[in-house]
Design a protein around this motif. Structure first.
Motif, PDB file in Angstrom:
ATOM      1  N   ASP A   3       0.835  -1.206   0.000  1.00 24.70           N
ATOM      2  CA  ASP A   3       0.000   0.000   0.000  1.00 24.70           C
ATOM      3  C   ASP A   3       0.867   1.253   0.000  1.00 24.70           C
ATOM      4  O   ASP A   3       0.565   2.223  -0.673  1.00 24.70           O
ATOM      5  CB  ASP A   3      -0.927   0.011   1.215  1.00 24.70           C
ATOM      6  CG  ASP A   3      -2.004  -1.060   1.112  1.00 24.70           C
ATOM      7  OD1 ASP A   3      -2.310  -1.468  -0.038  1.00 24.70           O
ATOM      8  OD2 ASP A   3      -2.528  -1.464   2.160  1.00 24.70           O
ATOM      9  N   GLN A   4       1.972   1.222   0.754  1.00 26.70           N
ATOM     10  CA  GLN A   4       2.878   2.358   0.797  1.00 26.70           C
ATOM     11  C   GLN A   4       3.503   2.590  -0.587  1.00 26.70           C
ATOM     12  O   GLN A   4       3.616   3.721  -1.043  1.00 26.70           O
ATOM     13  CB  GLN A   4       3.955   2.101   1.843  1.00 26.70           C
ATOM     14  CG  GLN A   4       4.831   3.306   2.120  1.00 26.70           C
ATOM     15  CD  GLN A   4       5.824   3.033   3.237  1.00 26.70           C
ATOM     16  OE1 GLN A   4       5.943   1.919   3.714  1.00 26.70           O
ATOM     17  NE2 GLN A   4       6.532   4.060   3.643  1.00 26.70           N
ATOM     18  N   THR A  51       1.772  12.516   1.142  1.00 22.87           N
ATOM     19  CA  THR A  51       2.344  12.419   2.490  1.00 22.87           C
ATOM     20  C   THR A  51       1.247  12.134   3.509  1.00 22.87           C
ATOM     21  O   THR A  51       1.408  11.285   4.391  1.00 22.87           O
ATOM     22  CB  THR A  51       3.087  13.724   2.854  1.00 22.87           C
ATOM     23  OG1 THR A  51       4.101  13.952   1.883  1.00 22.87           O
ATOM     24  CG2 THR A  51       3.706  13.632   4.234  1.00 22.87           C
ATOM     25  N   GLU A  52       0.130  12.817   3.361  1.00 23.86           N
ATOM     26  CA  GLU A  52      -1.003  12.615   4.269  1.00 23.86           C
ATOM     27  C   GLU A  52      -1.526  11.187   4.164  1.00 23.86           C
ATOM     28  O   GLU A  52      -1.804  10.543   5.182  1.00 23.86           O
ATOM     29  CB  GLU A  52      -2.113  13.612   3.914  1.00 23.86           C
ATOM     30  CG  GLU A  52      -3.345  13.510   4.773  1.00 23.86           C
ATOM     31  CD  GLU A  52      -4.427  14.480   4.312  1.00 23.86           C
ATOM     32  OE1 GLU A  52      -5.606  14.087   4.389  1.00 23.86           O
ATOM     33  OE2 GLU A  52      -4.103  15.606   3.889  1.00 23.86           O
ATOM     34  N   MET A  53      -1.634  10.678   2.937  1.00 13.98           N
ATOM     35  CA  MET A  53      -2.116   9.306   2.744  1.00 13.98           C
ATOM     36  C   MET A  53      -1.130   8.295   3.323  1.00 13.98           C
ATOM     37  O   MET A  53      -1.527   7.298   3.919  1.00 13.98           O
ATOM     38  CB  MET A  53      -2.363   9.043   1.257  1.00 13.98           C
ATOM     39  CG  MET A  53      -3.577   9.787   0.718  1.00 13.98           C
ATOM     40  SD  MET A  53      -3.783   9.721  -1.078  1.00 13.98           S
ATOM     41  CE  MET A  53      -3.865   7.992  -1.395  1.00 13.98           C
ATOM     42  N   GLN A  54       0.168   8.571   3.179  1.00 13.90           N
ATOM     43  CA  GLN A  54       1.179   7.676   3.715  1.00 13.90           C
ATOM     44  C   GLN A  54       1.099   7.645   5.238  1.00 13.90           C
ATOM     45  O   GLN A  54       1.172   6.587   5.855  1.00 13.90           O
ATOM     46  CB  GLN A  54       2.574   8.098   3.252  1.00 13.90           C
ATOM     47  CG  GLN A  54       3.662   7.135   3.703  1.00 13.90           C
ATOM     48  CD  GLN A  54       5.022   7.507   3.154  1.00 13.90           C
ATOM     49  OE1 GLN A  54       5.225   8.598   2.650  1.00 13.90           O
ATOM     50  NE2 GLN A  54       5.967   6.592   3.267  1.00 13.90           N
ATOM     51  N   GLU A  55       0.925   8.816   5.872  1.00 12.06           N
ATOM     52  CA  GLU A  55       0.807   8.872   7.327  1.00 12.06           C
ATOM     53  C   GLU A  55      -0.452   8.150   7.796  1.00 12.06           C
ATOM     54  O   GLU A  55      -0.433   7.427   8.797  1.00 12.06           O
ATOM     55  CB  GLU A  55       0.803  10.322   7.802  1.00 12.06           C
ATOM     56  CG  GLU A  55       2.163  10.990   7.684  1.00 12.06           C
ATOM     57  CD  GLU A  55       2.120  12.488   7.990  1.00 12.06           C
ATOM     58  OE1 GLU A  55       1.028  13.007   8.327  1.00 12.06           O
ATOM     59  OE2 GLU A  55       3.182  13.122   7.907  1.00 12.06           O
ATOM     60  N   ALA A  56      -1.556   8.319   7.072  1.00 12.69           N
ATOM     61  CA  ALA A  56      -2.799   7.634   7.424  1.00 12.69           C
ATOM     62  C   ALA A  56      -2.618   6.121   7.305  1.00 12.69           C
ATOM     63  O   ALA A  56      -3.095   5.360   8.158  1.00 12.69           O
ATOM     64  CB  ALA A  56      -3.941   8.109   6.530  1.00 12.69           C
ATOM     65  N   ALA A  60      -2.968   3.433  10.344  1.00 11.22           N
ATOM     66  CA  ALA A  60      -3.881   2.297  10.228  1.00 11.22           C
ATOM     67  C   ALA A  60      -3.135   0.977  10.422  1.00 11.22           C
ATOM     68  O   ALA A  60      -3.636   0.057  11.073  1.00 11.22           O
ATOM     69  CB  ALA A  60      -4.583   2.322   8.873  1.00 11.22           C
ATOM     70  N   LYS A  61      -1.949   0.891   9.881  1.00 18.38           N
ATOM     71  CA  LYS A  61      -1.140  -0.313  10.035  1.00 18.38           C
ATOM     72  C   LYS A  61      -0.776  -0.534  11.504  1.00 18.38           C
ATOM     73  O   LYS A  61      -0.877  -1.645  12.017  1.00 18.38           O
ATOM     74  CB  LYS A  61       0.130  -0.199   9.180  1.00 18.38           C
ATOM     75  CG  LYS A  61       1.004  -1.429   9.194  1.00 18.38           C
ATOM     76  CD  LYS A  61       2.198  -1.257   8.275  1.00 18.38           C
ATOM     77  CE  LYS A  61       3.094  -2.466   8.361  1.00 18.38           C
ATOM     78  NZ  LYS A  61       4.295  -2.315   7.557  1.00 18.38           N
TER      79      LYS A  61
END
Length: 186
Positions: A3-4, A51-56, A60-61
């Protein structure tokens, strides 16, 4: 991890699209400075979004790992303390038996009364913990899932029916703990 990588790939695609749009057309030699700034803003916005999606994703992980770890701890505790309720129900039975042995000169009647009370406590403990007695009656059809035939004897009843019960059986909920030992008619 996949996902990342997808998030990074999407960010790169957005950046490439923004860069592709910033390329001058073959017909025009120069683009307006406002267009360059707009492209830079769009690129910055896309990078911020990535970046925001990666942090989210990372949050979640981590939440998923925490939930999995807590579930494993709960399962371990359930296994460790599964017998706790049954043990709590049996402690008074043991106390009653010990009290009976402490009597200096017990009478037969007091011993019988004490044993009956102790048996009631034990039966109550069995009921609370769903430990059910299997005590078939003579003439009942043999059920190999609950009964174990020790021998076959000649009898004046239908074949494969119970003649006598040698030992009661027990079930915990729907699972057989010990089959009832029986003799069966030939």
């Amino acid at each position: 991890m996949q996902d990342q990588e997808k998030i990074q790939e999407q960010a790169e695609n957005v950046a490439q699209q923004a860069a592709g749009q910033a390329q001058p057309d073959a017909g025009s030699e120069h683009q307006a400075p406002d267009a360059d700034r707009s492209m830079e803003e769009r690129l910055a916005a896309a990078e911020a979004k990535a970046t925001e999606m990666q942090e989210a994703f990372l949050r979640a992980k981590a939440d998923g790992e925490n939930i999995r770890r807590r579930a494993q701890e709960d399962i371990a505790k359930a296994h460790k303390f599964a017998i706790e309720n049954f043990a709590e129900a049996l402690v008074p039975v043991k106390d009653s038996l010990e009290m009976a042995l402490k009597l200096d000169t017990p009478s037969v009647e007091s011993l019988k009364e004490g044993v009956e009370m102790t048996l009631k406590q034990l039966n109550a403990a069995f009921e609370r913990n769903r430990l059910l007695e299997i005590n078939p009656v003579p003439g009942e059809k043999l059920d190999p899932m609950k009964h174990q035939a020790i021998s076959m004897v000649p009898a004046e009843q239908d074949a494969n029916t119970i003649v006598t019960v040698l030992q009661k059986g027990y079930m915990i909920a729907d699972r057989l703990l010990r089959p009832a030992l029986v003799t069966v008619a030939q």
